[in-house]
Design a protein around this motif. Structure first.
Motif, PDB file in Angstrom:
ATOM      1  N   GLY A 139       0.858  -1.187   0.000  1.00  0.00           N
ATOM      2  CA  GLY A 139       0.000   0.000   0.000  1.00  0.00           C
ATOM      3  C   GLY A 139       0.886   1.227   0.000  1.00  0.00           C
ATOM      4  O   GLY A 139       2.093   1.151  -0.221  1.00  0.00           O
ATOM      5  N   THR A 140       0.290   2.399   0.260  1.00  0.00           N
ATOM      6  CA  THR A 140       1.079   3.621   0.279  1.00  0.00           C
ATOM      7  C   THR A 140       0.884   4.331   1.607  1.00  0.00           C
ATOM      8  O   THR A 140      -0.018   4.038   2.382  1.00  0.00           O
ATOM      9  CB  THR A 140       0.654   4.585  -0.850  1.00  0.00           C
ATOM     10  N   GLY A 141       1.764   5.312   1.885  1.00  0.00           N
ATOM     11  CA  GLY A 141       1.620   6.101   3.103  1.00  0.00           C
ATOM     12  C   GLY A 141       2.329   5.472   4.281  1.00  0.00           C
ATOM     13  O   GLY A 141       3.381   4.856   4.160  1.00  0.00           O
ATOM     14  N   GLN A 142       1.747   5.614   5.479  1.00  0.00           N
ATOM     15  CA  GLN A 142       2.417   5.242   6.714  1.00  0.00           C
ATOM     16  C   GLN A 142       1.992   3.884   7.268  1.00  0.00           C
ATOM     17  O   GLN A 142       2.477   3.456   8.310  1.00  0.00           O
ATOM     18  CB  GLN A 142       2.143   6.327   7.769  1.00  0.00           C
ATOM     19  N   LYS A 143       1.061   3.207   6.623  1.00  0.00           N
ATOM     20  CA  LYS A 143       0.586   1.922   7.120  1.00  0.00           C
ATOM     21  C   LYS A 143       1.082   0.794   6.226  1.00  0.00           C
ATOM     22  O   LYS A 143       1.344   0.980   5.052  1.00  0.00           O
ATOM     23  CB  LYS A 143      -0.945   1.904   7.177  1.00  0.00           C
ATOM     24  N   GLN A 287     -10.535  -3.409  -1.389  1.00  0.00           N
ATOM     25  CA  GLN A 287     -11.343  -2.185  -1.304  1.00  0.00           C
ATOM     26  C   GLN A 287     -12.714  -2.395  -1.942  1.00  0.00           C
ATOM     27  O   GLN A 287     -13.724  -1.897  -1.433  1.00  0.00           O
ATOM     28  CB  GLN A 287     -10.601  -1.028  -1.986  1.00  0.00           C
ATOM     29  N   ILE A 288     -12.754  -3.113  -3.051  1.00  0.00           N
ATOM     30  CA  ILE A 288     -14.032  -3.411  -3.715  1.00  0.00           C
ATOM     31  C   ILE A 288     -14.908  -4.263  -2.799  1.00  0.00           C
ATOM     32  O   ILE A 288     -16.095  -3.968  -2.593  1.00  0.00           O
ATOM     33  CB  ILE A 288     -13.788  -4.131  -5.053  1.00  0.00           C
ATOM     34  N   GLU A 289     -14.334  -5.311  -2.233  1.00  0.00           N
ATOM     35  CA  GLU A 289     -15.102  -6.188  -1.340  1.00  0.00           C
ATOM     36  C   GLU A 289     -15.659  -5.417  -0.150  1.00  0.00           C
ATOM     37  O   GLU A 289     -16.820  -5.610   0.245  1.00  0.00           O
ATOM     38  CB  GLU A 289     -14.212  -7.335  -0.859  1.00  0.00           C
ATOM     39  N   GLY A 445      -4.279   3.502  -1.254  1.00  0.00           N
ATOM     40  CA  GLY A 445      -5.436   3.699  -0.394  1.00  0.00           C
ATOM     41  C   GLY A 445      -5.678   2.616   0.639  1.00  0.00           C
ATOM     42  O   GLY A 445      -5.228   1.487   0.519  1.00  0.00           O
ATOM     43  N   ASP A 446      -6.429   3.005   1.690  1.00  0.00           N
ATOM     44  CA  ASP A 446      -6.820   2.076   2.746  1.00  0.00           C
ATOM     45  C   ASP A 446      -8.058   1.287   2.332  1.00  0.00           C
ATOM     46  O   ASP A 446      -8.650   1.534   1.280  1.00  0.00           O
ATOM     47  CB  ASP A 446      -7.093   2.846   4.042  1.00  0.00           C
ATOM     48  N   LEU A 447      -8.473   0.381   3.211  1.00  0.00           N
ATOM     49  CA  LEU A 447      -9.585  -0.517   2.921  1.00  0.00           C
ATOM     50  C   LEU A 447     -10.868   0.241   2.582  1.00  0.00           C
ATOM     51  O   LEU A 447     -11.639  -0.164   1.709  1.00  0.00           O
ATOM     52  CB  LEU A 447      -9.819  -1.432   4.123  1.00  0.00           C
ATOM     53  N   ARG A 452     -14.771   6.483   1.509  1.00  0.00           N
ATOM     54  CA  ARG A 452     -14.312   7.867   1.756  1.00  0.00           C
ATOM     55  C   ARG A 452     -14.594   8.756   0.549  1.00  0.00           C
ATOM     56  O   ARG A 452     -14.984   9.907   0.708  1.00  0.00           O
ATOM     57  CB  ARG A 452     -12.810   7.859   2.049  1.00  0.00           C
ATOM     58  N   MET A 453     -14.395   8.208  -0.647  1.00  0.00           N
ATOM     59  CA  MET A 453     -14.675   8.987  -1.848  1.00  0.00           C
ATOM     60  C   MET A 453     -16.164   9.295  -1.969  1.00  0.00           C
ATOM     61  O   MET A 453     -16.547  10.336  -2.500  1.00  0.00           O
ATOM     62  CB  MET A 453     -14.197   8.223  -3.084  1.00  0.00           C
ATOM     63  N   GLU A 454     -17.016   8.419  -1.486  1.00  0.00           N
ATOM     64  CA  GLU A 454     -18.450   8.631  -1.519  1.00  0.00           C
ATOM     65  C   GLU A 454     -18.880   9.627  -0.448  1.00  0.00           C
ATOM     66  O   GLU A 454     -19.670  10.552  -0.712  1.00  0.00           O
ATOM     67  CB  GLU A 454     -19.168   7.302  -1.286  1.00  0.00           C
ATOM     68  N   ASN A 455     -18.323   9.484   0.758  1.00  0.00           N
ATOM     69  CA  ASN A 455     -18.769  10.305   1.878  1.00  0.00           C
ATOM     70  C   ASN A 455     -18.074  11.648   1.992  1.00  0.00           C
ATOM     71  O   ASN A 455     -18.544  12.539   2.706  1.00  0.00           O
ATOM     72  CB  ASN A 455     -18.555   9.536   3.195  1.00  0.00           C
ATOM     73  N   GLY A 456     -16.942  11.789   1.294  1.00  0.00           N
ATOM     74  CA  GLY A 456     -16.217  13.052   1.365  1.00  0.00           C
ATOM     75  C   GLY A 456     -15.401  13.195   2.623  1.00  0.00           C
ATOM     76  O   GLY A 456     -15.084  14.322   3.046  1.00  0.00           O
ATOM     77  N   ASP A 457     -15.050  12.094   3.254  1.00  0.00           N
ATOM     78  CA  ASP A 457     -14.255  12.150   4.491  1.00  0.00           C
ATOM     79  C   ASP A 457     -12.829  12.592   4.195  1.00  0.00           C
ATOM     80  O   ASP A 457     -12.260  12.214   3.186  1.00  0.00           O
ATOM     81  CB  ASP A 457     -14.216  10.774   5.163  1.00  0.00           C
TER      82      ASP A 457
END
Length: 457
Positions: A139-143, A287-289, A445-447, A452-457
């Protein structure tokens, strides 16, 4: 028009990664999907940086020069301080497909480069280079756990360019005959002036200089080195991940030449959301699941049916199913596979093999097949349904999707996760002009990415 930097990305998601890096550091940037015309350049003449999104990562080595030379020739005629050939932070390439060595050869000749800096490590993306060896998080980032590239669960099994060698010098030596040297982590303790003096002492006419990167401080030091080198030769031709842009911007920030942008518009909910995935990556599959478990509807696309004679009718039927679900208020994921073990992956490969395709050609044709089909589905949907936001998953698919969809250029709207910003489309088609779009690579991206893309978080 004078630009601090111009870049060519070897795929679309990589190009939006570079766009994001420059924008976040305060450099107004526009990304084109093809060689910009004079009129297009004039439309965006207020920009400090420009990019061109290509697809050389998926091209056979023999086809790279045609696409790359035209862009480099344009850049060579413009007033530009730095030219950057943007590659994936996992250095996806091989002697036969997406050859970074071939791109270096073309760039070095076009820009008469004596030294070609190579910066791949990007700590902010979870990519690290130590003593010439590349390491990457899952994945990417810090996790996520960090793996040496040739032992990475995903990159070591990449369908086109599996990582068999983590030492980038050895990897690149299979693609170019140029000398490759290293500025390692211990040498980065020296001053920028000392490093430049060592780099300039190289004996070969053209030397590729790989820089280790483990920290943000290393990038700042490398940025100073690049700036010093650019004073001796402009434009300075560099190769690497978005770390090239990050390093330069860090240097400009230090000298007061650039002020990072700190405020962005808040991301609003976008329901229903349309996700189009041509990725077979493990991360995207998960992510899809997760999205399906949390209320998203799905439409599975069969590569075998796309390759049949009823292709057009099949695409329309998918688009109509998507429209039906979205009119019910449901967010929808259109996917060509859920992870690398999806039976559709092998089914599509078998049909292409029967049609005479072999080796990397199977993957190239698959990317073209999915990129075109997903663009046609999205175009059909947007002619009948007003959407605020689209998400396209898959690096290889994204490049072909963007061109087939009719996107001429994009500008960044807001950051989402490192390497995958939200962008606004510029296009001649009225029904897609102004729509916001997010392109994400398979490992990004995370799980809960699609939620997040839907909710705008």
């Amino acid at each position: 028009m004078a630009y601090k930097i111009a870049f060519f990305g070897d795929d679309f998601t990589g190009s939006t990664d570079a766009l994001e890096t420059l924008e976040e550091m305060g450099l107004d940037t526009v990304l084109f999907t093809g060689i910009p015309t004079k009129d297009q350049l004039k439309t965006f003449e207020d920009k400090q940086a420009i990019g061109v999104a290509g697809m050389t990562r998926t091209l056979p080595t023999g086809e790279i020069e045609k696409e790359l030379k035209a862009v480099f020739d344009l850049f060579s005629k413009m007033e530009i301080r730095h030219v950057h050939y943007k590659v994936c932070s996992t250095f996806d390439s091989s002697p036969d497909v997406g050859s970074i060595g071939k791109a270096i050869d073309i760039g070095a000749e076009t820009f008469s480069a004596h030294v070609v800096p190579l910066i791949v490590g990007a700590p902010y993306l979870g990519r690290f280079c130590a003593f010439g060896n590349l390491f990457a998080r899952m994945g990417t980032g810090q996790k996520g756990e960090v793996f040496r590239l040739d032992r990475h669960p995903s990159m070591s099994k990449h369908p086109v360019t599996p990582a068999k060698e983590s030492d980038l010098r050895r990897h690149l030596a299979q693609q170019t005959g140029k000398k490759i040297s290293l500025v390692d982590v211990t040498q980065l303790e020296q001053s920028a002036a000392e490093i430049v003096s060592q780099v300039d002492e190289k004996e070969e006419k053209t030397t590729v200089v790989l820089f280790d990167v483990m920290t943000e401080q290393h990038l700042e030091k490398i940025g100073e080195v690049l700036e010093r080198l650019s004073k001796q030769h402009q434009p300075l031709f560099s190769v690497g991940s978005s770390a090239v842009s990050k390093a330069l911007c860090a240097s400009w920030k230090k000298t007061g030449e650039l002020l990072p942008r700190v405020e962005w518009p808040q991301l609003k909910p976008a329901t229903p959301l349309l996700v189009l995935s041509g990725s077979c990556a493990v991360v995207t599959g998960r992510q899809i699941e997760h999205a399906l478990e949390n209320g998203f509807a799905e439409v599975a696309v069969s590569g075998e049916k796309l390759l049949s004679g009823s292709n057009e009718m099949y695409i329309v039927s998918i688009a109509e199913k998507v429209l039906h679900d979205m009119q019910q208020g449901k967010s929808v994921i259109v996917h060509t596979s859920i992870g690398p073990d999806d039976t559709r992956v092998e089914g599509t490969r078998n049909v292409l093999t029967q049609q005479g395709a072999g080796g990397y050609e199977i993957n190239t044709r698959t990317a073209r097949l999915y990129g075109k089909a997903l663009a046609q589905i999205a175009d059909h949907v947007l002619q009948s349904f007003v959407l605020e936001r689209l998400v396209v998953a898959g690096g290889d698919t994204s490049s072909l999707f963007a061109r087939e969809f009719g996107i001429e250029a994009v500008e960044m709207v807001a950051p989402i996760v490192p390497g995958a910003p939200l962008c606004r489309i510029h296009a001649k088609k009225a029904h897609i002009h102004g729509v916001t779009i997010n392109f994400k690579g398979g490992q990004v991206g995370d799980l809960d990415y699609f939620l997040r893309m839907e909710n705008g978080d």
